[in-house]
Motif scaffolding. Structure first.
Motif, mmCIF file in Angstrom:
data_model
loop_
_atom_site.group_PDB
_atom_site.id
_atom_site.type_symbol
_atom_site.label_atom_id
_atom_site.label_comp_id
_atom_site.label_asym_id
_atom_site.label_seq_id
_atom_site.Cartn_x
_atom_site.Cartn_y
_atom_site.Cartn_z
ATOM 1 N N GLY A 141 39.646 50.940 29.340
ATOM 2 C CA GLY A 141 38.199 50.806 29.586
ATOM 3 C C GLY A 141 37.443 50.176 28.222
ATOM 4 N N ASP A 142 38.048 49.784 27.135
ATOM 5 C CA ASP A 142 37.332 49.281 26.114
ATOM 6 C C ASP A 142 37.622 47.774 26.210
ATOM 7 O OD1 ASP A 142 37.083 48.038 23.339
ATOM 8 O OD2 ASP A 142 37.206 50.206 22.555
ATOM 9 N N VAL A 143 36.680 46.938 26.283
ATOM 10 C CA VAL A 143 36.880 45.398 26.707
ATOM 11 C C VAL A 143 37.253 44.597 25.483
ATOM 12 C CG1 VAL A 143 35.336 45.448 28.848
ATOM 13 C CG2 VAL A 143 34.326 44.951 26.456
ATOM 14 N N GLY A 144 36.829 45.305 24.419
ATOM 15 C CA GLY A 144 37.132 44.992 22.948
ATOM 16 C C GLY A 144 38.801 44.814 22.704
ATOM 17 N N LEU A 145 39.308 46.123 22.950
ATOM 18 C CA LEU A 145 40.706 46.344 23.069
ATOM 19 C C LEU A 145 41.517 45.489 23.869
ATOM 20 C CD1 LEU A 145 40.898 50.081 22.180
ATOM 21 C CD2 LEU A 145 41.075 48.345 20.546
ATOM 22 N N LEU A 146 40.887 45.407 25.087
ATOM 23 C CA LEU A 146 41.535 44.849 25.891
ATOM 24 C C LEU A 146 41.585 43.204 25.771
ATOM 25 C CD1 LEU A 146 42.735 45.430 29.054
ATOM 26 C CD2 LEU A 146 40.351 44.951 29.991
ATOM 27 N N ASP A 147 40.650 42.494 25.354
ATOM 28 C CA ASP A 147 40.661 41.156 24.660
ATOM 29 C C ASP A 147 42.021 40.943 23.864
ATOM 30 O OD1 ASP A 147 39.503 38.582 24.698
ATOM 31 O OD2 ASP A 147 39.402 39.109 22.741
ATOM 32 N N GLN A 148 42.010 42.054 22.952
ATOM 33 C CA GLN A 148 42.869 41.764 21.857
ATOM 34 C C GLN A 148 44.339 41.943 22.658
ATOM 35 O OE1 GLN A 148 42.372 43.775 17.886
ATOM 36 N NE2 GLN A 148 40.694 44.388 18.619
ATOM 37 N N ALA A 149 44.571 42.824 23.544
ATOM 38 C CA ALA A 149 45.753 42.904 24.162
ATOM 39 C C ALA A 149 46.097 41.729 24.794
ATOM 40 C CB ALA A 149 45.847 44.052 25.160
ATOM 41 N N ALA A 150 45.050 41.069 25.640
ATOM 42 C CA ALA A 150 45.456 39.791 26.342
ATOM 43 C C ALA A 150 46.036 38.732 25.234
ATOM 44 C CB ALA A 150 44.233 39.444 27.061
ATOM 45 N N GLN A 151 45.248 38.637 24.112
ATOM 46 C CA GLN A 151 45.640 37.624 23.057
ATOM 47 C C GLN A 151 46.984 37.967 22.593
ATOM 48 O OE1 GLN A 151 42.578 36.991 19.998
ATOM 49 N NE2 GLN A 151 40.984 37.651 21.368
ATOM 50 N N ARG A 152 47.321 39.089 22.329
ATOM 51 C CA ARG A 152 48.797 39.442 22.164
ATOM 52 C C ARG A 152 49.595 38.986 22.948
ATOM 53 N NH1 ARG A 152 49.941 45.517 19.590
ATOM 54 N NH2 ARG A 152 51.885 44.942 18.462
ATOM 55 N N ALA A 153 49.573 39.084 24.238
ATOM 56 C CA ALA A 153 50.218 38.992 25.148
ATOM 57 C C ALA A 153 50.552 37.252 25.430
ATOM 58 C CB ALA A 153 49.879 39.407 26.479
ATOM 59 N N ALA A 154 49.471 36.757 25.237
ATOM 60 C CA ALA A 154 49.225 35.256 24.981
ATOM 61 C C ALA A 154 50.044 34.556 24.196
ATOM 62 C CB ALA A 154 47.989 34.606 25.235
ATOM 63 N N ALA A 155 50.111 35.169 22.905
ATOM 64 C CA ALA A 155 50.877 34.874 21.801
ATOM 65 C C ALA A 155 52.385 34.975 21.844
ATOM 66 C CB ALA A 155 50.321 35.812 20.533
ATOM 67 N N LEU A 156 52.640 36.036 22.779
ATOM 68 C CA LEU A 156 54.072 36.377 22.924
ATOM 69 C C LEU A 156 54.635 35.443 24.091
ATOM 70 C CD1 LEU A 156 54.139 40.419 22.462
ATOM 71 C CD2 LEU A 156 55.042 38.381 20.868
ATOM 72 N N GLY A 157 53.727 34.862 24.751
ATOM 73 C CA GLY A 157 54.103 34.040 26.184
ATOM 74 C C GLY A 157 54.458 35.118 27.084
ATOM 75 N N VAL A 158 53.533 36.040 27.297
ATOM 76 C CA VAL A 158 54.057 37.072 28.461
ATOM 77 C C VAL A 158 52.645 36.637 29.385
ATOM 78 C CG1 VAL A 158 53.868 39.515 29.115
ATOM 79 C CG2 VAL A 158 54.789 38.728 26.805
ATOM 80 N N VAL A 159 53.045 36.979 30.794
ATOM 81 C CA VAL A 159 52.172 36.606 31.657
ATOM 82 C C VAL A 159 51.299 38.043 32.047
ATOM 83 C CG1 VAL A 159 51.530 36.117 34.134
ATOM 84 C CG2 VAL A 159 53.164 34.968 32.923
ATOM 85 N N ALA A 160 50.180 38.114 31.703
ATOM 86 C CA ALA A 160 49.240 39.549 31.738
ATOM 87 C C ALA A 160 47.879 39.205 32.220
ATOM 88 C CB ALA A 160 49.355 39.995 30.264
ATOM 89 N N THR A 161 47.493 40.194 33.048
ATOM 90 C CA THR A 161 46.427 40.337 33.535
ATOM 91 C C THR A 161 45.606 41.367 33.010
ATOM 92 O OG1 THR A 161 47.398 39.443 35.694
ATOM 93 C CG2 THR A 161 44.983 40.400 35.963
ATOM 94 N N PRO A 162 44.355 41.087 32.350
ATOM 95 C CA PRO A 162 43.771 42.327 31.861
ATOM 96 C C PRO A 162 42.652 42.718 32.937
ATOM 97 C CG PRO A 162 42.858 40.169 30.968
ATOM 98 C CD PRO A 162 44.145 40.022 31.832
ATOM 99 N N GLN A 163 42.741 44.182 32.756
ATOM 100 C CA GLN A 163 41.834 44.833 33.979
ATOM 101 C C GLN A 163 40.938 45.816 33.286
ATOM 102 O OE1 GLN A 163 43.734 45.854 37.488
ATOM 103 N NE2 GLN A 163 42.233 47.199 38.249
ATOM 104 N N ALA A 164 39.711 45.632 33.218
ATOM 105 C CA ALA A 164 38.749 46.602 32.726
ATOM 106 C C ALA A 164 38.480 47.601 33.691
ATOM 107 C CB ALA A 164 37.357 45.906 32.288
ATOM 108 N N CYS A 165 38.543 48.892 33.319
ATOM 109 C CA CYS A 165 38.795 49.989 34.297
ATOM 110 C C CYS A 165 38.109 51.305 33.760
ATOM 111 C CB CYS A 165 40.233 50.060 34.710
ATOM 112 S SG CYS A 165 40.339 51.549 36.086
ATOM 113 N N ASP A 166 37.655 52.004 34.545
ATOM 114 C CA ASP A 166 36.984 53.313 33.983
ATOM 115 C C ASP A 166 38.078 54.161 34.504
ATOM 116 O OD1 ASP A 166 36.051 55.784 33.857
ATOM 117 O OD2 ASP A 166 34.086 55.614 34.877
ATOM 118 N N LEU A 167 38.965 54.735 33.670
ATOM 119 C CA LEU A 167 40.100 55.510 34.054
ATOM 120 C C LEU A 167 39.540 56.825 34.659
ATOM 121 C CD1 LEU A 167 42.881 54.641 31.395
ATOM 122 C CD2 LEU A 167 42.887 53.864 33.889
#
Length: 255
Positions: free
Chosen positions: A65-91
């Motif tokens: 639900g935190d788009v700032g953290l989600l962006d960091q997670a997506a950047q981390r995935a990209a740096a590791l060469g992992v295919v990842a889809t970020p999804q902002a969601c109200d859990l």
């Protein structure tokens, strides 16, 4: 909805990594999921930990639900060469998004949620017959060496705070989360394996120790029932000590 800051996640990362039960982590990897959904992904620690152990690359759905953290997670995935889809969601509204997955993962999530939220999540999980790997759920245990006379009272007050609302629709499960997860999963036809995964926090982690002490003391102070918390905090700050904070990991597979 309560969450974690990027700074706190960075401080706790070494303790989290060391605490995860290696057997359950390997067992989760051995499920060989092609698609992993990580709930409350934060900055992507689960992806960074589990992905290298998988027998084949997986596509990840990163949910937070935190788009700032989600962006960091997506950047981390990209740096590791992992295919990842970020999804902002109200859990709170959507405990389990509809994205395709073969495995659902979460770290330090379920002690924050309410009993009602957990029921809704487990109903959705079991309806899709998805396995779950849940790491580092707080179990209410804290041990300090050397001991202090106020340790027991501090732990009890902290656990009362952990049962307060955390933004998931009612009082949080807090230290009851591991047991509630097991009971709910077994009732829905899952084979559940649990392992202890306690933090071990020593003098080699001064910044994390300081943040942990301050966080515990602040939570206890919010309860308003322990005026001596400042004395405990001062004593803990002044002395070198070792702290063990109880957590449990869980792997659940539908039968």
């Amino acid at each position: 909805m309560s969450g974690f800051s990027a700074e706190w996640l960075a401080l706790r990362a070494p303790a989290d990594t060391a605490a995860r039960d290696a057997g359950l982590l390997r067992a989760a990897a051995d499920l060989a999921p092609a698609r992993v959904m990580d709930l409350g992904c934060g900055t992507g620690a689960m992806l960074a930990t589990l992905q290298p152990l998988l027998p084949r690359p997986a596509a990840w759905v990163l949910v937070d639900g935190d788009v700032g953290l989600l962006d960091q997670a997506a950047q981390r995935a990209a740096a590791l060469g992992v295919v990842a889809t970020p999804q902002a969601c109200d859990l709170l509204a959507t405990p389990l998004p509809a994205a395709a997955a073969d495995l659902v993962t979460a770290t330090a999530l379920f002690d924050l949620v309410s009993a009602d939220w957990l029921d809704r999540f487990l109903d959705a999980l079991s309806a899709r017959r998805l396995p779950l790997y849940a790491a580092l759920s707080y179990d209410g245990g804290m041990a300090w060496r050397p001991p202090h006379p106020l340790d027991g009272a501090v732990t009890a007050a902290f656990n009362r705070h952990q049962r307060g609302p955390k933004g998931f629709g009612g009082p949080a499960l807090g230290p009851e989360a591991p047991a509630a997860l097991v009971a709910g999963l077994e009732a829905r036809g899952y084979r559940v394996t649990v392992a202890d995964s306690p933090w071990q926090v020593g003098a080699d982690q001064p910044a994390f120790t300081a943040a942990l002490l301050d966080g515990i003391a602040a939570a206890v102070a919010e309860q308003g029932s322990m005026p001596t918390i400042a004395d405990w905090l001062a004593a803990r700050r002044a002395a070198t000590h070792h702290t063990e904070v109880g957590h449990r990991d869980l792997l659940a597979v539908p039968l």
